[in-house]
Design a protein around this motif. Sequence first.
Motif, PDB file in Angstrom:
ATOM      1  N   TYR A 110       3.139  48.041 -10.266  1.00  0.00           N
ATOM      2  CA  TYR A 110       3.398  46.835 -11.049  1.00  0.00           C
ATOM      3  C   TYR A 110       3.963  45.733 -10.145  1.00  0.00           C
ATOM      4  O   TYR A 110       3.539  44.573 -10.216  1.00  0.00           O
ATOM      5  CB  TYR A 110       4.383  47.173 -12.168  1.00  0.00           C
ATOM      6  CG  TYR A 110       4.794  46.005 -13.031  1.00  0.00           C
ATOM      7  CD1 TYR A 110       3.874  45.346 -13.825  1.00  0.00           C
ATOM      8  CD2 TYR A 110       6.128  45.575 -13.066  1.00  0.00           C
ATOM      9  CE1 TYR A 110       4.259  44.286 -14.631  1.00  0.00           C
ATOM     10  CE2 TYR A 110       6.511  44.519 -13.857  1.00  0.00           C
ATOM     11  CZ  TYR A 110       5.575  43.881 -14.640  1.00  0.00           C
ATOM     12  OH  TYR A 110       5.953  42.826 -15.434  1.00  0.00           O
ATOM     13  N   LEU A 114       2.244  42.015  -9.113  1.00  0.00           N
ATOM     14  CA  LEU A 114       2.902  40.726  -9.307  1.00  0.00           C
ATOM     15  C   LEU A 114       2.929  39.914  -8.015  1.00  0.00           C
ATOM     16  O   LEU A 114       2.825  38.686  -8.035  1.00  0.00           O
ATOM     17  CB  LEU A 114       4.334  40.936  -9.823  1.00  0.00           C
ATOM     18  CG  LEU A 114       4.472  41.522 -11.238  1.00  0.00           C
ATOM     19  CD1 LEU A 114       5.936  41.640 -11.622  1.00  0.00           C
ATOM     20  CD2 LEU A 114       3.732  40.675 -12.262  1.00  0.00           C
ATOM     21  N   LYS A 115       3.053  40.610  -6.882  1.00  0.00           N
ATOM     22  CA  LYS A 115       3.071  39.903  -5.602  1.00  0.00           C
ATOM     23  C   LYS A 115       1.709  39.320  -5.263  1.00  0.00           C
ATOM     24  O   LYS A 115       1.609  38.246  -4.661  1.00  0.00           O
ATOM     25  CB  LYS A 115       3.517  40.856  -4.484  1.00  0.00           C
ATOM     26  CG  LYS A 115       4.990  41.235  -4.552  1.00  0.00           C
ATOM     27  CD  LYS A 115       5.354  42.181  -3.415  1.00  0.00           C
ATOM     28  CE  LYS A 115       6.829  42.580  -3.484  1.00  0.00           C
ATOM     29  NZ  LYS A 115       7.199  43.526  -2.398  1.00  0.00           N
ATOM     30  N   SER A 117      -0.858  38.750  -7.606  1.00  0.00           N
ATOM     31  CA  SER A 117      -1.466  37.956  -8.678  1.00  0.00           C
ATOM     32  C   SER A 117      -1.150  36.474  -8.528  1.00  0.00           C
ATOM     33  O   SER A 117      -0.020  36.073  -8.269  1.00  0.00           O
ATOM     34  CB  SER A 117      -0.965  38.448 -10.040  1.00  0.00           C
ATOM     35  OG  SER A 117      -1.477  37.642 -11.075  1.00  0.00           O
ATOM     36  N   GLN A 118      -2.198  35.665  -8.701  1.00  0.00           N
ATOM     37  CA  GLN A 118      -2.044  34.215  -8.645  1.00  0.00           C
ATOM     38  C   GLN A 118      -2.251  33.592 -10.020  1.00  0.00           C
ATOM     39  O   GLN A 118      -2.204  32.367 -10.162  1.00  0.00           O
ATOM     40  CB  GLN A 118      -3.067  33.623  -7.660  1.00  0.00           C
ATOM     41  CG  GLN A 118      -2.959  34.160  -6.248  1.00  0.00           C
ATOM     42  CD  GLN A 118      -1.635  33.796  -5.597  1.00  0.00           C
ATOM     43  OE1 GLN A 118      -1.120  32.693  -5.782  1.00  0.00           O
ATOM     44  NE2 GLN A 118      -1.067  34.724  -4.835  1.00  0.00           N
ATOM     45  N   SER A 119      -2.510  34.423 -11.027  1.00  0.00           N
ATOM     46  CA  SER A 119      -2.793  33.931 -12.371  1.00  0.00           C
ATOM     47  C   SER A 119      -1.617  34.217 -13.296  1.00  0.00           C
ATOM     48  O   SER A 119      -1.181  35.359 -13.430  1.00  0.00           O
ATOM     49  CB  SER A 119      -4.057  34.604 -12.924  1.00  0.00           C
ATOM     50  OG  SER A 119      -4.229  34.308 -14.291  1.00  0.00           O
ATOM     51  N   VAL A 120      -1.131  33.175 -13.955  1.00  0.00           N
ATOM     52  CA  VAL A 120      -0.022  33.332 -14.900  1.00  0.00           C
ATOM     53  C   VAL A 120      -0.471  34.133 -16.111  1.00  0.00           C
ATOM     54  O   VAL A 120       0.255  35.000 -16.614  1.00  0.00           O
ATOM     55  CB  VAL A 120       0.506  31.950 -15.344  1.00  0.00           C
ATOM     56  CG1 VAL A 120       1.589  32.113 -16.400  1.00  0.00           C
ATOM     57  CG2 VAL A 120       1.036  31.166 -14.154  1.00  0.00           C
ATOM     58  N   THR A 123      -0.804  37.813 -15.247  1.00  0.00           N
ATOM     59  CA  THR A 123       0.528  38.386 -15.089  1.00  0.00           C
ATOM     60  C   THR A 123       1.168  38.673 -16.438  1.00  0.00           C
ATOM     61  O   THR A 123       1.749  39.739 -16.655  1.00  0.00           O
ATOM     62  CB  THR A 123       1.433  37.435 -14.284  1.00  0.00           C
ATOM     63  OG1 THR A 123       0.858  37.219 -12.994  1.00  0.00           O
ATOM     64  CG2 THR A 123       2.830  38.032 -14.116  1.00  0.00           C
ATOM     65  N   LYS A 127       2.125  42.341 -17.994  1.00  0.00           N
ATOM     66  CA  LYS A 127       3.492  42.602 -18.469  1.00  0.00           C
ATOM     67  C   LYS A 127       3.477  43.123 -19.897  1.00  0.00           C
ATOM     68  O   LYS A 127       4.208  44.060 -20.235  1.00  0.00           O
ATOM     69  CB  LYS A 127       4.325  41.321 -18.379  1.00  0.00           C
ATOM     70  CG  LYS A 127       4.780  40.951 -16.982  1.00  0.00           C
ATOM     71  CD  LYS A 127       5.673  39.731 -17.021  1.00  0.00           C
ATOM     72  CE  LYS A 127       6.197  39.384 -15.629  1.00  0.00           C
ATOM     73  NZ  LYS A 127       7.076  38.181 -15.651  1.00  0.00           N
TER      74      LYS A 127
END
Length: 210
Positions: A110, A114-115, A117-120, A123, A127
């Motif tokens: 996980y 997150l590190k 991923s460039q997409s909000v 992400t 989550k």
Amino acid sequence: GVSLLLVDMIYLTMSAFEVEPPYGYSICDACYWFMDILLSFRTGIFVHGLVNFSQKQIARRYLRGWFSFDLILFLYQTCMMSMPDLNNVKYLRLIRFLRMARVAKLDLMYGQFLKLSQSVVATMLVKLVFLTLALMMWVHISGCAWYGISINASRETGWVKHLEELREAKLDMSELYLLSLHWAASQLQGSIDYTAVSVQERLFTVAHTV
């Protein structure tokens, strides 16, 4: 990997209901974790926020981290498959619950996602899925523990025995599992039509609520 971790945890906790994984699944599971050990020596690591592919640093970090744990569990799993009679040894069977510690790898996966991923949106979706799965697994594990306490620590005075006496009939495993899940879910919100009977069950209920 995530799927196997979740399925493995489900089978481990379902052992309270005497449900064991198929032999074919156990072989696939062992093969996967063996390959995971090998590939962990070839998987890049994050160092100061950057991906590092140095073989020496990768090997050093893995050997200092998960390697011993992964190897011991793999050898244990292989021995149990090759010598089924060992499954009848009570204390050896308890060792397999150490495999649940592998769930800590989910947190590592996980964090790595997150590190990278460039997409909000992606992400947020990950989550949401992560929290939903965590809640479902918590209810499942709590329910299995609730049933396990009743049939092991308080077999003659537990809620299972109490319900069977009230209904004057033996409950089947599917209903017992649903009742256990109902109890676990009701500790988060809601109510249930049966409660703790024995001292052990009351202690577990208090600990679970706290």
